[in-house]
Design a protein around this motif. Structure first.
Motif, PDB file in Angstrom:
ATOM      1  N   SER A   1       0.997  -0.756  -0.007  1.00  0.00           N
ATOM      2  CA  SER A   1      -0.521   0.226  -0.336  1.00  0.00           C
ATOM      3  C   SER A   1       0.508   1.008   0.097  1.00  0.00           C
ATOM      4  O   SER A   1       2.297   1.106   0.440  1.00  0.00           O
ATOM      5  CB  SER A   1      -1.053   0.165   1.075  1.00  0.00           C
ATOM      6  OG  SER A   1      -0.092   0.190   2.494  1.00  0.00           O
ATOM      7  N   GLU A   2       0.004   2.099  -0.029  1.00  0.00           N
ATOM      8  CA  GLU A   2       1.052   3.347  -0.068  1.00  0.00           C
ATOM      9  C   GLU A   2       1.625   3.679   0.943  1.00  0.00           C
ATOM     10  O   GLU A   2       2.567   4.078   1.331  1.00  0.00           O
ATOM     11  CB  GLU A   2      -0.417   5.163  -0.872  1.00  0.00           C
ATOM     12  CG  GLU A   2      -0.529   4.688  -1.971  1.00  0.00           C
ATOM     13  CD  GLU A   2      -1.543   5.645  -2.513  1.00  0.00           C
ATOM     14  OE1 GLU A   2      -1.263   6.983  -2.268  1.00  0.00           O
ATOM     15  OE2 GLU A   2      -2.087   6.041  -3.490  1.00  0.00           O
ATOM     16  N   LYS A   3       1.008   4.257   2.196  1.00  0.00           N
ATOM     17  CA  LYS A   3       1.227   4.635   3.575  1.00  0.00           C
ATOM     18  C   LYS A   3       2.478   2.958   3.780  1.00  0.00           C
ATOM     19  O   LYS A   3       3.418   3.776   4.058  1.00  0.00           O
ATOM     20  CB  LYS A   3       0.476   3.839   3.990  1.00  0.00           C
ATOM     21  CG  LYS A   3      -1.558   4.901   4.336  1.00  0.00           C
ATOM     22  CD  LYS A   3      -1.859   4.758   5.527  1.00  0.00           C
ATOM     23  CE  LYS A   3      -2.861   5.859   5.408  1.00  0.00           C
ATOM     24  NZ  LYS A   3      -3.689   6.810   6.284  1.00  0.00           N
TER      25      LYS A   3
ATOM     26  N   PHE B   1       6.068   6.973   0.708  1.00  0.00           N
ATOM     27  CA  PHE B   1       5.789   7.716  -0.725  1.00  0.00           C
ATOM     28  C   PHE B   1       4.632   7.285  -1.005  1.00  0.00           C
ATOM     29  O   PHE B   1       3.476   6.104  -1.215  1.00  0.00           O
ATOM     30  CB  PHE B   1       7.402   7.915  -1.151  1.00  0.00           C
ATOM     31  CG  PHE B   1       7.626   6.953  -2.560  1.00  0.00           C
ATOM     32  CD1 PHE B   1       6.802   6.599  -3.488  1.00  0.00           C
ATOM     33  CD2 PHE B   1       8.017   6.064  -1.597  1.00  0.00           C
ATOM     34  CE1 PHE B   1       7.675   5.484  -4.140  1.00  0.00           C
ATOM     35  CE2 PHE B   1       9.053   4.942  -2.264  1.00  0.00           C
ATOM     36  CZ  PHE B   1       8.235   4.434  -3.441  1.00  0.00           C
ATOM     37  N   GLU B   2       4.206   8.179  -1.893  1.00  0.00           N
ATOM     38  CA  GLU B   2       2.858   8.355  -2.999  1.00  0.00           C
ATOM     39  C   GLU B   2       2.951   6.977  -4.502  1.00  0.00           C
ATOM     40  O   GLU B   2       4.131   7.918  -4.953  1.00  0.00           O
ATOM     41  CB  GLU B   2       2.151   9.930  -3.445  1.00  0.00           C
ATOM     42  CG  GLU B   2       0.829   9.442  -4.295  1.00  0.00           C
ATOM     43  CD  GLU B   2       0.150  10.716  -4.667  1.00  0.00           C
ATOM     44  OE1 GLU B   2      -0.366  10.716  -5.551  1.00  0.00           O
ATOM     45  OE2 GLU B   2       0.926  12.214  -3.646  1.00  0.00           O
ATOM     46  N   THR B   3       2.393   6.770  -4.373  1.00  0.00           N
ATOM     47  CA  THR B   3       3.140   5.773  -5.573  1.00  0.00           C
ATOM     48  C   THR B   3       2.440   5.294  -6.567  1.00  0.00           C
ATOM     49  O   THR B   3       2.724   5.204  -8.105  1.00  0.00           O
ATOM     50  CB  THR B   3       2.914   4.089  -5.729  1.00  0.00           C
ATOM     51  OG1 THR B   3       1.906   3.998  -5.019  1.00  0.00           O
ATOM     52  CG2 THR B   3       3.392   3.629  -4.329  1.00  0.00           C
ATOM     53  N   THR B   4       1.577   6.286  -7.238  1.00  0.00           N
ATOM     54  CA  THR B   4       0.271   7.333  -8.153  1.00  0.00           C
ATOM     55  C   THR B   4       0.998   7.883  -9.567  1.00  0.00           C
ATOM     56  O   THR B   4       1.800   9.004  -8.358  1.00  0.00           O
ATOM     57  CB  THR B   4      -0.909   8.233  -7.821  1.00  0.00           C
ATOM     58  OG1 THR B   4      -0.336   8.980  -6.932  1.00  0.00           O
ATOM     59  CG2 THR B   4      -1.834   6.652  -7.188  1.00  0.00           C
ATOM     60  N   GLU B   5       0.877   7.923 -10.346  1.00  0.00           N
ATOM     61  CA  GLU B   5       1.602   8.741 -11.192  1.00  0.00           C
ATOM     62  C   GLU B   5       0.847  10.161 -11.469  1.00  0.00           C
ATOM     63  O   GLU B   5      -0.625  10.277 -11.116  1.00  0.00           O
ATOM     64  CB  GLU B   5       0.866   7.957 -12.353  1.00  0.00           C
ATOM     65  CG  GLU B   5       2.499   7.500 -12.759  1.00  0.00           C
ATOM     66  CD  GLU B   5       3.176   6.758 -12.686  1.00  0.00           C
ATOM     67  OE1 GLU B   5       4.132   8.164 -13.255  1.00  0.00           O
ATOM     68  OE2 GLU B   5       4.129   6.267 -12.181  1.00  0.00           O
TER      69      GLU B   5
END
Length: 103
Positions: free
Chosen positions: A2-4, A8-12
């Protein structure tokens, strides 16, 4: 993962939205530049008209005629003292003759 958990944020990033905002800013900047230039041209043209093309007022014509008369005519300033106003050209000639006589 998961992102948490990654830290860090994993989205583009949304590149389409970024490009759209960038294009909007560029278009807005061009419009502002064109608007300022048009305003400047209009104000400049108004000032040219006021300073050069506007007809001369009658008061100014009368003032210039009176000044021309004063510069190019004879007249007593004070008869008792013998003061006389000379035309400007005659006064300059007399001044030159007086300067040559003192040499």
């Amino acid at each position: 993962m998961s992102e948490k958990a990654a830290g860090f944020e994993t989205t583009e990033p949304r590149s389409g939205a970024i490009a759209l905002v960038g294009a909007g800013i560029v278009i807005l900047l061009v419009l502002v530049i064109v608007g300022v230039e048009a305003y400047y041209d209009r104000v400049r043209d108004q000032q040219i008209f006021v300073k050069q093309l506007q007809p001369v007022s009658e008061d100014l014509k009368a003032l210039r005629a009176r000044e021309d008369t004063d510069l190019n005519s004879y007249r007593y300033i004070d008869r008792a003292k013998g003061s006389v106003r000379l035309p400007i050209n005659r006064a300059m000639d007399l001044l030159v003759e007086e300067a040559h006589a003192k040499r």
